[in-house]
Scaffold this motif. Structure first.
Motif, PDB file in Angstrom:
ATOM      1  N   SER A  97       1.163  -9.539   1.275  1.00  0.00           N
ATOM      2  CA  SER A  97       0.889  -7.780   1.383  1.00  0.00           C
ATOM      3  C   SER A  97       1.100  -7.154   2.218  1.00  0.00           C
ATOM      4  CB  SER A  97      -0.164  -7.739   0.122  1.00  0.00           C
ATOM      5  OG  SER A  97      -1.544  -8.450   0.445  1.00  0.00           O
ATOM      6  N   SER A  98       0.450  -7.184   3.457  1.00  0.00           N
ATOM      7  CA  SER A  98       0.378  -6.252   4.593  1.00  0.00           C
ATOM      8  C   SER A  98       1.055  -5.961   5.436  1.00  0.00           C
ATOM      9  CB  SER A  98      -0.845  -6.877   5.435  1.00  0.00           C
ATOM     10  OG  SER A  98      -0.708  -8.148   6.335  1.00  0.00           O
ATOM     11  N   VAL A  99       2.555  -7.294   5.545  1.00  0.00           N
ATOM     12  CA  VAL A  99       3.609  -6.287   6.073  1.00  0.00           C
ATOM     13  C   VAL A  99       4.094  -6.028   5.198  1.00  0.00           C
ATOM     14  CG1 VAL A  99       5.651  -8.989   6.766  1.00  0.00           C
ATOM     15  CG2 VAL A  99       3.271  -9.599   7.698  1.00  0.00           C
ATOM     16  N   SER A 100       4.243  -6.398   3.945  1.00  0.00           N
ATOM     17  CA  SER A 100       5.403  -5.382   3.344  1.00  0.00           C
ATOM     18  C   SER A 100       4.790  -4.425   3.137  1.00  0.00           C
ATOM     19  CB  SER A 100       5.535  -6.302   2.061  1.00  0.00           C
ATOM     20  OG  SER A 100       6.229  -5.142   1.636  1.00  0.00           O
ATOM     21  N   GLN A 101       3.782  -4.178   3.417  1.00  0.00           N
ATOM     22  CA  GLN A 101       3.092  -2.625   3.650  1.00  0.00           C
ATOM     23  C   GLN A 101       3.093  -1.753   5.047  1.00  0.00           C
ATOM     24  OE1 GLN A 101       1.895  -0.473   1.266  1.00  0.00           O
ATOM     25  NE2 GLN A 101       1.874   1.251   2.793  1.00  0.00           N
ATOM     26  N   GLY A 102       3.093  -2.746   5.986  1.00  0.00           N
ATOM     27  CA  GLY A 102       3.896  -2.345   7.050  1.00  0.00           C
ATOM     28  C   GLY A 102       4.930  -1.674   7.278  1.00  0.00           C
ATOM     29  N   VAL A 103       5.894  -2.882   6.331  1.00  0.00           N
ATOM     30  CA  VAL A 103       7.511  -2.215   6.266  1.00  0.00           C
ATOM     31  C   VAL A 103       7.848  -1.182   5.785  1.00  0.00           C
ATOM     32  CG1 VAL A 103       9.647  -2.283   5.964  1.00  0.00           C
ATOM     33  CG2 VAL A 103       8.193  -4.158   6.408  1.00  0.00           C
ATOM     34  N   ARG A 104       6.860  -0.411   4.233  1.00  0.00           N
ATOM     35  CA  ARG A 104       6.820   0.656   3.600  1.00  0.00           C
ATOM     36  C   ARG A 104       6.657   1.838   4.485  1.00  0.00           C
ATOM     37  NH1 ARG A 104       8.226  -0.638  -1.752  1.00  0.00           N
ATOM     38  NH2 ARG A 104       8.304  -2.652  -1.917  1.00  0.00           N
ATOM     39  N   THR A 105       5.122   0.603   5.413  1.00  0.00           N
ATOM     40  CA  THR A 105       4.666   2.732   6.054  1.00  0.00           C
ATOM     41  C   THR A 105       6.212   3.028   6.910  1.00  0.00           C
ATOM     42  OG1 THR A 105       2.557   2.043   5.153  1.00  0.00           O
ATOM     43  CG2 THR A 105       3.096   3.242   8.016  1.00  0.00           C
ATOM     44  N   ALA A 106       6.623   2.005   7.865  1.00  0.00           N
ATOM     45  CA  ALA A 106       7.649   2.609   8.574  1.00  0.00           C
ATOM     46  C   ALA A 106       9.120   3.493   7.719  1.00  0.00           C
ATOM     47  CB  ALA A 106       8.484   1.289   9.161  1.00  0.00           C
ATOM     48  N   VAL A 107       8.910   2.502   6.995  1.00  0.00           N
ATOM     49  CA  VAL A 107       9.855   3.644   5.809  1.00  0.00           C
ATOM     50  C   VAL A 107      10.024   4.623   5.605  1.00  0.00           C
ATOM     51  CG1 VAL A 107      11.348   3.261   4.299  1.00  0.00           C
ATOM     52  CG2 VAL A 107      11.519   1.408   5.295  1.00  0.00           C
ATOM     53  N   GLN A 108       8.844   5.235   5.542  1.00  0.00           N
ATOM     54  CA  GLN A 108       8.405   6.428   4.947  1.00  0.00           C
ATOM     55  C   GLN A 108       7.962   7.632   5.753  1.00  0.00           C
ATOM     56  OE1 GLN A 108       7.301   7.065   1.183  1.00  0.00           O
ATOM     57  NE2 GLN A 108       8.033   9.033   2.763  1.00  0.00           N
ATOM     58  N   ALA A 109       7.896   6.942   7.323  1.00  0.00           N
ATOM     59  CA  ALA A 109       7.867   7.780   8.469  1.00  0.00           C
ATOM     60  C   ALA A 109       9.336   7.806   8.704  1.00  0.00           C
ATOM     61  CB  ALA A 109       6.754   6.522   9.463  1.00  0.00           C
ATOM     62  N   TYR A 110      10.034   6.894   8.720  1.00  0.00           N
ATOM     63  CA  TYR A 110      11.507   7.366   8.822  1.00  0.00           C
ATOM     64  C   TYR A 110      11.803   8.333   8.188  1.00  0.00           C
ATOM     65  CZ  TYR A 110      16.637   6.698   7.849  1.00  0.00           C
ATOM     66  OH  TYR A 110      17.834   7.069   8.449  1.00  0.00           O
ATOM     67  N   LEU A 111      11.609   8.500   6.600  1.00  0.00           N
ATOM     68  CA  LEU A 111      12.328   9.217   4.951  1.00  0.00           C
ATOM     69  C   LEU A 111      11.604  10.709   5.909  1.00  0.00           C
ATOM     70  CD1 LEU A 111      11.801   6.770   2.361  1.00  0.00           C
ATOM     71  CD2 LEU A 111      14.278   7.980   3.534  1.00  0.00           C
ATOM     72  N   ASP A 112      10.390  10.835   6.296  1.00  0.00           N
ATOM     73  CA  ASP A 112      10.065  11.401   6.724  1.00  0.00           C
ATOM     74  C   ASP A 112      10.171  12.571   8.159  1.00  0.00           C
ATOM     75  OD1 ASP A 112       7.946  11.339   3.936  1.00  0.00           O
ATOM     76  OD2 ASP A 112       5.810  10.724   5.515  1.00  0.00           O
ATOM     77  N   ALA A 113      10.313  11.671   8.323  1.00  0.00           N
ATOM     78  CA  ALA A 113      11.178  12.139  10.273  1.00  0.00           C
ATOM     79  C   ALA A 113      12.754  12.968   9.669  1.00  0.00           C
ATOM     80  CB  ALA A 113      11.629  11.489  10.825  1.00  0.00           C
ATOM     81  N   LEU A 114      13.323  12.415   9.053  1.00  0.00           N
ATOM     82  CA  LEU A 114      14.924  13.181   8.324  1.00  0.00           C
ATOM     83  C   LEU A 114      14.489  14.089   7.740  1.00  0.00           C
ATOM     84  CD1 LEU A 114      16.699   9.847   6.875  1.00  0.00           C
ATOM     85  CD2 LEU A 114      17.691  11.623   8.544  1.00  0.00           C
ATOM     86  N   TYR A 115      13.440  14.508   7.120  1.00  0.00           N
ATOM     87  CA  TYR A 115      13.461  15.654   6.193  1.00  0.00           C
ATOM     88  C   TYR A 115      13.202  16.705   7.019  1.00  0.00           C
ATOM     89  CZ  TYR A 115      12.322  19.082   2.786  1.00  0.00           C
ATOM     90  OH  TYR A 115      12.072  19.775   2.327  1.00  0.00           O
ATOM     91  N   LEU A 116      12.229  16.253   7.729  1.00  0.00           N
ATOM     92  CA  LEU A 116      10.769  17.601   8.457  1.00  0.00           C
ATOM     93  C   LEU A 116      11.662  17.235   9.657  1.00  0.00           C
ATOM     94  CD1 LEU A 116       7.709  16.023   8.036  1.00  0.00           C
ATOM     95  CD2 LEU A 116       8.585  17.931   6.940  1.00  0.00           C
ATOM     96  N   GLY A 117      12.474  17.144  10.415  1.00  0.00           N
ATOM     97  CA  GLY A 117      13.579  17.199  11.307  1.00  0.00           C
ATOM     98  C   GLY A 117      13.396  16.407  12.845  1.00  0.00           C
ATOM     99  N   ASP A 118      11.961  15.195  12.372  1.00  0.00           N
ATOM    100  CA  ASP A 118      10.775  15.398  13.486  1.00  0.00           C
ATOM    101  C   ASP A 118      11.159  14.482  14.893  1.00  0.00           C
ATOM    102  OD1 ASP A 118       8.564  14.721  14.868  1.00  0.00           O
ATOM    103  OD2 ASP A 118       7.542  14.156  12.261  1.00  0.00           O
TER     104      ASP A 118
END
Length: 124
Positions: free
Chosen positions: A4-25
């Protein structure tokens, strides 16, 4: 490390990617892309291959979807953790008028999940 911590770590990284896309970060992308990652597309019948720095230059030179006033439209379609150090995610996102499907390959290095390859397709 638990499953579950491995899966959560991947989900956190995916969300960081999507946030960076939307914000142009650009710095947000630096936190989730491995410095030697490669990005590919063949949408228009020819292979496009970018390294991370070329991609970040592109991001820095254009207005973000947020700056353009676009509604955020991203979705995680799937996440697959293949091993304790490898994972894959498929996401949908937009940079209007284009709508993208991105396949992201992650590796766990230095205690964090990092994208080592991105393959994308878009439609207008």
């Amino acid at each position: 490390m638990t499953d579950s911590s491995v899966s959560q770590g991947v989900r956190t990284a995916v969300q960081a990617y999507l946030d960076a896309l939307y914000l142009g970060d650009v710095e947000g992308f630096r936190s989730v892309f491995h410095p030697r990652a490669q990005l590919y597309s063949a949408t228009e019948g020819k292979l496009v291959n970018l390294d991370v720095e070329a991609y970040l230059d592109l991001v820095a030179s254009r207005p973000s979807p947020q700056e353009k006033g676009n509604e955020r439209q991203d979705e995680v379609l799937s996440i697959s953790v293949a091993s304790p150090t490898t994972a894959h995610a498929r996401v949908k996102d937009v940079y209007l008028p284009k709508r993208f499907v991105d396949d992201l390959t992650f590796v766990l290095l230095d205690g964090r999940w990092q994208i080592v390859s991105k393959v994308w397709h878009f439609e207008i």
